[in-house]
Write an enzyme that holds these catalytic residues in place. Structure first.
Site, PDB file in Angstrom:
ATOM      1  N   PHE B 107     -31.761 -51.727  61.371  1.00 48.62           N
ATOM      2  CA  PHE B 107     -31.195 -50.808  62.423  1.00 48.62           C
ATOM      3  C   PHE B 107     -31.145 -51.349  63.742  1.00 48.62           C
ATOM      4  CE2 PHE B 107     -31.542 -45.824  62.514  1.00 48.62           C
ATOM      5  CZ  PHE B 107     -30.892 -45.564  61.231  1.00 48.62           C
ATOM      6  N   GLN B 221     -30.040 -39.419  74.903  1.00 42.22           N
ATOM      7  CA  GLN B 221     -29.438 -40.267  74.144  1.00 42.22           C
ATOM      8  C   GLN B 221     -28.045 -40.045  73.414  1.00 42.22           C
ATOM      9  OE1 GLN B 221     -31.145 -41.773  70.195  1.00 42.22           O
ATOM     10  NE2 GLN B 221     -31.184 -43.769  71.525  1.00 42.22           N
ATOM     11  N   HIS B 223     -25.408 -41.035  70.676  1.00 45.50           N
ATOM     12  CA  HIS B 223     -25.442 -41.745  69.720  1.00 45.50           C
ATOM     13  C   HIS B 223     -23.722 -41.979  69.484  1.00 45.50           C
ATOM     14  CE1 HIS B 223     -25.448 -43.199  65.393  1.00 45.50           C
ATOM     15  NE2 HIS B 223     -26.574 -43.027  65.637  1.00 45.50           N
ATOM     16  N   LEU B 233     -23.189 -36.672  62.550  1.00 47.43           N
ATOM     17  CA  LEU B 233     -23.435 -38.049  62.428  1.00 47.43           C
ATOM     18  C   LEU B 233     -23.227 -38.739  61.526  1.00 47.43           C
ATOM     19  CD1 LEU B 233     -25.228 -39.801  64.418  1.00 47.43           C
ATOM     20  CD2 LEU B 233     -26.941 -39.239  62.845  1.00 47.43           C
ATOM     21  N   GLU B 236     -26.525 -44.503  61.775  1.00 46.96           N
ATOM     22  CA  GLU B 236     -26.406 -45.960  62.224  1.00 46.96           C
ATOM     23  C   GLU B 236     -26.404 -47.130  61.067  1.00 46.96           C
ATOM     24  OE1 GLU B 236     -28.739 -46.219  65.967  1.00 46.96           O
ATOM     25  OE2 GLU B 236     -29.377 -48.085  65.290  1.00 46.96           O
ATOM     26  N   ARG B 267     -28.236 -47.929  71.036  1.00 48.42           N
ATOM     27  CA  ARG B 267     -27.330 -46.922  71.216  1.00 48.42           C
ATOM     28  C   ARG B 267     -26.785 -46.794  72.495  1.00 48.42           C
ATOM     29  NH1 ARG B 267     -30.768 -42.737  67.265  1.00 48.42           N
ATOM     30  NH2 ARG B 267     -30.109 -43.864  65.399  1.00 48.42           N
ATOM     31  N   HIS B 335     -27.323 -36.779  70.923  1.00 48.71           N
ATOM     32  CA  HIS B 335     -28.227 -36.804  69.833  1.00 48.71           C
ATOM     33  C   HIS B 335     -29.792 -36.606  70.004  1.00 48.71           C
ATOM     34  CE1 HIS B 335     -28.895 -38.455  65.912  1.00 48.71           C
ATOM     35  NE2 HIS B 335     -29.601 -39.283  66.382  1.00 48.71           N
ATOM     36  N   ARG B 370     -34.418 -44.372  73.260  1.00 49.66           N
ATOM     37  CA  ARG B 370     -34.977 -44.481  71.827  1.00 49.66           C
ATOM     38  C   ARG B 370     -34.390 -45.550  71.118  1.00 49.66           C
ATOM     39  NH1 ARG B 370     -34.731 -41.340  66.456  1.00 49.66           N
ATOM     40  NH2 ARG B 370     -32.725 -40.953  67.178  1.00 49.66           N
TER      41      ARG B 370
HETATM   42  C1  LIG Z   1     -28.207 -36.016  62.844  1.00 51.02           C
HETATM   43  C2  LIG Z   1     -29.665 -36.792  63.208  1.00 51.02           C
HETATM   44  C3  LIG Z   1     -30.037 -37.750  62.533  1.00 51.02           C
HETATM   45  C4  LIG Z   1     -31.075 -38.571  62.719  1.00 51.02           C
HETATM   46  N1  LIG Z   1     -31.562 -39.449  62.224  1.00 51.02           N
HETATM   47  C5  LIG Z   1     -32.866 -40.032  62.541  1.00 51.02           C
HETATM   48  C6  LIG Z   1     -33.154 -41.425  61.719  1.00 51.02           C
HETATM   49  O1  LIG Z   1     -32.503 -41.526  60.974  1.00 51.02           O
HETATM   50  N2  LIG Z   1     -34.206 -41.847  62.285  1.00 51.02           N
HETATM   51  C7  LIG Z   1     -35.183 -41.267  63.187  1.00 51.02           C
HETATM   52  O2  LIG Z   1     -36.304 -41.631  63.077  1.00 51.02           O
HETATM   53  N3  LIG Z   1     -34.802 -40.426  63.900  1.00 51.02           N
HETATM   54  C8  LIG Z   1     -33.583 -39.483  63.421  1.00 51.02           C
HETATM   55  N4  LIG Z   1     -33.349 -38.351  64.399  1.00 51.02           N
HETATM   56  C9  LIG Z   1     -33.951 -37.955  65.136  1.00 51.02           C
HETATM   57  C10 LIG Z   1     -35.338 -37.045  64.350  1.00 51.02           C
HETATM   58  O3  LIG Z   1     -34.586 -36.374  63.429  1.00 51.02           O
HETATM   59  C11 LIG Z   1     -35.731 -35.990  65.122  1.00 51.02           C
HETATM   60  O4  LIG Z   1     -36.084 -36.544  66.562  1.00 51.02           O
HETATM   61  C12 LIG Z   1     -37.097 -35.378  64.511  1.00 51.02           C
HETATM   62  O5  LIG Z   1     -36.726 -35.095  63.129  1.00 51.02           O
HETATM   63  C13 LIG Z   1     -37.613 -34.148  65.518  1.00 51.02           C
HETATM   64  O6  LIG Z   1     -38.729 -33.558  64.400  1.00 51.02           O
HETATM   65  P1  LIG Z   1     -39.280 -32.479  65.265  1.00 51.02           P
HETATM   66  O7  LIG Z   1     -40.721 -32.237  64.063  1.00 51.02           O
HETATM   67  O8  LIG Z   1     -39.881 -33.018  66.458  1.00 51.02           O
HETATM   68  O9  LIG Z   1     -38.471 -31.157  65.449  1.00 51.02           O
HETATM   69  P2  LIG Z   1     -37.734 -30.491  64.635  1.00 51.02           P
HETATM   70  O10 LIG Z   1     -37.588 -31.069  63.152  1.00 51.02           O
HETATM   71  O11 LIG Z   1     -36.473 -30.137  65.287  1.00 51.02           O
HETATM   72  O12 LIG Z   1     -38.380 -28.895  64.270  1.00 51.02           O
HETATM   73  C14 LIG Z   1     -38.567 -28.142  65.360  1.00 51.02           C
HETATM   74  C15 LIG Z   1     -39.514 -26.779  64.874  1.00 51.02           C
HETATM   75  O13 LIG Z   1     -39.653 -26.067  65.811  1.00 51.02           O
HETATM   76  C16 LIG Z   1     -39.335 -24.876  65.410  1.00 51.02           C
HETATM   77  N5  LIG Z   1     -39.025 -24.063  66.599  1.00 51.02           N
HETATM   78  C17 LIG Z   1     -38.379 -24.305  67.566  1.00 51.02           C
HETATM   79  N6  LIG Z   1     -38.238 -23.371  68.649  1.00 51.02           N
HETATM   80  C18 LIG Z   1     -39.241 -22.393  68.192  1.00 51.02           C
HETATM   81  C19 LIG Z   1     -39.598 -21.133  68.519  1.00 51.02           C
HETATM   82  N7  LIG Z   1     -39.077 -20.700  69.722  1.00 51.02           N
HETATM   83  N8  LIG Z   1     -40.311 -20.393  68.048  1.00 51.02           N
HETATM   84  C20 LIG Z   1     -40.715 -20.737  66.498  1.00 51.02           C
HETATM   85  N9  LIG Z   1     -40.462 -21.935  66.093  1.00 51.02           N
HETATM   86  C21 LIG Z   1     -39.761 -22.780  67.003  1.00 51.02           C
HETATM   87  C22 LIG Z   1     -38.148 -24.797  64.825  1.00 51.02           C
HETATM   88  O14 LIG Z   1     -38.410 -23.753  63.687  1.00 51.02           O
HETATM   89  C23 LIG Z   1     -38.407 -26.133  63.823  1.00 51.02           C
HETATM   90  O15 LIG Z   1     -39.258 -25.771  62.607  1.00 51.02           O
HETATM   91  C24 LIG Z   1     -32.153 -37.883  63.916  1.00 51.02           C
HETATM   92  C25 LIG Z   1     -31.644 -36.673  64.468  1.00 51.02           C
HETATM   93  C26 LIG Z   1     -30.250 -36.251  64.257  1.00 51.02           C
HETATM   94  C27 LIG Z   1     -29.884 -35.289  65.267  1.00 51.02           C
END
Ligand SMILES: Cc1cc2nc3c(=O)[nH]c(=O)nc-3n(C[C@H](O)[C@H](O)[C@H](O)COP(=O)(O)OP(=O)(O)OC[C@H]3O[C@@H](n4cnc5c(N)ncnc54)[C@H](O)[C@@H]3O)c2cc1C
Ligand code: SF4
Ligand code: FES
Lengths: 275, 559
Positions: B107, B221, B223, B233, B236, B267, B335, B370
């Protein structure tokens, strides 16, 4: 055949009632412009005929039509957004990822279940009909009550069961063993399969294809020890043997999961006690 | 609060910590719809035989352009492998080596293969595994499709949240001895993003308004490889598996920018290289702007279908290009948010009773940039840490007094009714203000920034705030009012956007993803520091905090 107005209250309704529903845009609050000028270069005009329901506005369902200008490669979800954000803010739908992995936006699109974010405008223009998925109570417009669906899912114990002491590091699993249950790991819980199933429409009890797919995912995972419990649950009168192999589910699945095959494998595992 | 990887991991950790706790998992979408589902490439952890914790730490710190807090990074790399193994025990269908061990892939910015993956749907599988595991705990009560509108505060402590049940738009008051914000990122503040429609920075805005600073918000960031138009996306992992980036001369142009790493560079560097190629006229032009090519044809159909099936599916579906036969058009796309709610290395904020983890939080292990695949692991490691800590704290905390809290919730309901549902004045549509905000951010706080572009954006965001006050909703009914939710989200986006442009304006240096054309160099004397944006009547007030350096003194970031 039930009266069309009863749709929102009667969850298990067959698709044949389509023709009977009332046409026309009856709703007043906040009605914005329903059409704009002609499409710009490179755009196409798409008319969306959307089945609406909002108990606070009127007791029965109705149809609304909107015309929008879109790029041919836009998604139907983009067109629905165009309607929602610039024509009629009252339109309710669910969506999140917008590229077919989160399972939010299964709808009945031109009579077939699909994800709005995976249907392209060019494939449905000039006119498309959008309705909520069937067999689940409509809350508002394209939003249905998913709780019964998730209850079915939960019933099959959709988590890894294994009380043996794990090794220090990961459990080993060969690529072949991993491959065995690969297809059914792909389920995004969109309910397209379950809500395309005539047995599910006609019968409030059938657990439905999605739950069976998720049972399959664990039953055929070499690390799992809970197959017996799940198969017992699915052998019950609400389980796999209600399936009449109509293949609607396989056709509906936006992830291309061989749903009917998975159901057959689970049936066989129950009948021949073999995994 | 939040049903993504971080929120679910925190809930499970809290449930495991004690039988005596009631845990509510509040989420505005069903947990498996959370944005974690979109993560494709993998989760980084020093699992392989040729890897070490120090190497992972160093890669992360160098990748962060030395803005990461090194004690947090050390904890992160140490606990990462255990967390990946834990999810394996919970059933995550990781891809395997022939001998049955977890497979790891290359990666960007990682010096050895250390990214565990489940085909190219890692986030999806991880999220489902965590969701499934959470079902085993009856103590975890889910409040799905509840939208949190504010934090309940009492005597300088967070004592719960007010949330609307989207089914009827009634405010419910959820009292708690500990509230953990795991609300994810902010991609939707920009127009061109890989992020889901729900990534509107709600949790960050809630914390900010409650007096907690947002840290390092200028670091957004980009991407390098998003599909033009939709922003979908191309993971990567395409480059990890050996894909090339090629300009309109058919040349792998990265040899001019980062010859030692080429496509596996970090990135920020790759995104800048692509923009510079576009500026030099070395890019292709299409209906959705300029782009370069991501070429994976030489990997062959078999490898593509095995390792990158989703890349093939997405490119075929959304741009009509089969990457087995044609190169994929790509361009840089917003991203990930490196910044977020200021926490310590266990997820505690300055406000007693309030915690944060995941993309919403800024611990910070990501600093100014990141590394790909670190954030899923971050969600697991810090989700678990914060879940346990909050559980311990909750067991000894006094219960919030019901009365004032109920009054707070009533006041919140009145506010929503008066400001949105029964508001009689106003002409602005949510979508119009949102579209203009996204465009302003894209112009002012893109890959390259200047004093002028950022000042302009600050001004525009200010004007958009005024327009926000003039909002008028079509939907005045209670049932599943997604327009009301969108309006509340837009309010949050405005707050977050303001912290991004203000922090960016004040950071007069270039570091990681924050590239100032007018200050092209890193300036450790003045800016080896975390920015902290505090809410004030005049908008964000920016202060600076120390960066923790343990074993890796800052040096020039060379590859
Ligand atoms: C397309 C893409 C590919 C990626 N690929 C990778 C990868 O290969 N490897 C890697 O390490 N990272 C990757 N990332 C980054 C990574 O996916 C995210 O940083 C990570 O999943 C974030 O997880 P989280 O639990 O913090 O938030 P999220 O999964 O975004 O969850 C947020 C939660 O908060 C809740 N929420 C938000 N606001 C409210 C509100 N007002 N009231 C109630 N609930 C609320 C939502 O319902 C949701 O359940 C990628 C990101 C993207 C965009
Ligand atoms: S099996 Fe397919 S159609 Fe059914 S819920 Fe899963 S992804 Fe959707
Ligand atoms: S919006 Fe996620 S599947 Fe369509």
């Amino acid at each position: 055949m039930a009266h069309p107005d009863l749709w929102p209250e009667t969850p298990h309704e067959g698709p044949e009632d389509l023709e009977l529903w009332e046409e026309g845009p009856p709703r007043e609050p906040g009605a914005g412009p329903r059409a704009e000028g002609p499409p710009a270069a490179g755009e196409v005009r798409l008319t969306l005929k959307i089945r609406r329901y909002n108990p606070a506005v009127r007791p029965d369902a109705w149809w609304d039509e909107f015309a929008v200008n879109m790029h041919p490669t836009d998604r139907l979800l983009d067109a629905l957004h165009e309607v929602k954000w610039f024509h009629d803010g009252t339109l309710a739908l669910r969506r999140s990822c917008a590229h077919g992995v989160c399972g939010s936006d299964a709808m009945l699109i031109d009579g077939r279940n699909a994800l709005a974010c995976k249907v392209l405008v060019k494939d449905v223009a000039p006119k498309v009909t959008v309705e909520p998925i069937r067999g689940l109570r409509v809350i508002k417009d394209l939003v249905v009550d998913m709780e019964p669906f998730f209850e079915g899912y939960k019933r099959v114990l959709p988590f890894l069961i294994n009380d043996e002491d794990p090794p220090d590091r990961e459990r080993l699993q060969t690529p072949q063993e991993r491959e065995r249950y690969d297809d059914t790991t792909k389920c995004i819980l969109c309910a397209a399969c379950t809500t395309s199933c005539p047995i599910f429409w006609g019968d409030g009890e059938y657990i439905g294809p999605a739950a069976i797919v998720n049972a399959h995912r664990f039953v055929f995972d070499s690390r799992d020890r809970g197959a017996r419990d799940r198969l017992d649950i699915l052998a019950d009168r609400t389980g796999v043997f209600r399936c009449r192999t109509t293949f609607n589910c396989t056709e509906a699945c936006p992830r291309g999961i061989k749903v009917t095959k998975a159901i057959q494998e689970v049936k066989r595992a129950i009948m021949f006690d073999r995994l | 609060m939040g049903g993504g990887a971080a929120g679910l991991r925190a809930a499970i950790a809290a449930a495991e910590a004690s039988d005596g706790l009631d845990i509510a998992l509040v989420s505005k979408v069903y947990p498996m719809r959370s944005h974690t589902v979109s993560a494709e490439g993998g989760a980084g952890a020093a699992l392989g035989p040729d890897d070490s914790l120090d190497l992972h730490a160093f890669d992360t710190i160098r990748g962060s352009d030395y803005l990461a807090d090194q004690h947090a990074v050390e904890a992160f790399v140490a606990e990462g492998p255990g967390e990946i193994v834990q999810t394996e025990r919970w059933g995550c269908p990781w891809s395997r080596e022939p001998d049955g061990r977890l497979a790891v892939r290359a990666f960007g910015g990682m010096s050895v293969n250390r990214t565990a993956f489940a085909a190219d749907k890692t986030g999806f599988h991880l999220l489902h595994t965590l969701f499934q595991t959470s079902l085993k705990y009856e103590r975890i009560v889910r409040l799905d499709e509840f939208f949190v509108t504010s934090l309940l505060l009492e005597d300088g402590r967070c004592v719960g949240v007010a949330a609307i049940d989207m089914r009827d738009s009634e405010v419910r008051c959820i009292t708690a001895k500990a509230v953990i914000l795991c609300t994810g990122g902010i991609g939707r503040v920009f127009s061109f993003t890989t992020n889901a429609a729900i990534n509107t920075g709600d949790g960050m805005a809630l914390a900010y308004r409650a007096g907690v600073p947002l840290k390092d918000m200028e670091f957004v960031q980009y991407h390098p490889t998003g599909l033009p138009g939709t922003g979908i996306l191309m993971t990567e992992a395409s480059q990890g598996e050996g894909g090339y980036l090629v300009n309109n001369e058919g040349r792998r142009f990265l040899e001019d920018y980062i010859p030692s790493k080429m496509e596996l560079g970090p990135r920020d560097i790759l995104s800048r290289a692509i923009i510079e190629e576009i500026e030099k006229g070395h890019a292709f032009e299409g209906p959705y702007g300029h782009y370069v090519h991501l070429d994976i044809r030489h990997l062959g159909e078999k490898t593509i279908d095995k390792r990158l099936p989703f890349v093939r599916e997405l490119a075929t579906k959304f741009v009509g290009i089969d990457p087995v036969h044609e190169p994929i058009p790509v361009r840089p796309v917003v991203h990930y948010m490196m910044g977020g709610i200021d926490t310590d290395e266990v997820g505690r904020t300055r406000l007693p009773g309030l915690y944060a983890a995941g993309e919403a939080a800024c611990v910070s292990i990501n600093g100014a940039n990141r590394l790909g695949s670190n954030s899923l692991t971050e969600c697991l490691v810090f989700g678990r840490r914060v879940g346990r800590l909050a559980a311990q704290d909750a067991l000894v905390a006094a219960a919030p007094s019901e009365n004032p809290v109920v009054r707070l919730a009533e006041a919140e309901q009145e506010r929503l009714v008066a400001s949105y549902l029964e508001k009689e004045t106003g002409t602005e549509r949510v979508a119009a203000v949102r579209r203009d905000l996204q465009a302003a951010m894209e112009r002012g706080a893109g890959v390259f920034r200047t004093e002028e572009s950022l000042k302009q954006a600050v001004e525009e965001v200010g004007e958009l705030r005024e327009r926000y006050a003039d909002l008028s909703l079509d939907d005045r009914e209670r049932a599943f009012n997604t327009e009301l939710v969108a309006a509340l989200e837009l309010g949050n986006m405005l707050d977050v956007a303001e912290t991004i442009v203000r922090s960016g304006l004040d950071r007069r240096e270039s570091r990681g993803s924050h590239t100032r054309r007018d200050y092209p160099d890193r300036d450790d004397d003045r800016f080896l520091a975390h920015s902290l944006a505090f809410a004030s009547a005049e908008g964000p007030r920016i202060e600076y905090g120390d960066v923790t350096i343990t074993r890796w003194p800052p040096e020039e970031r060379k590859y």
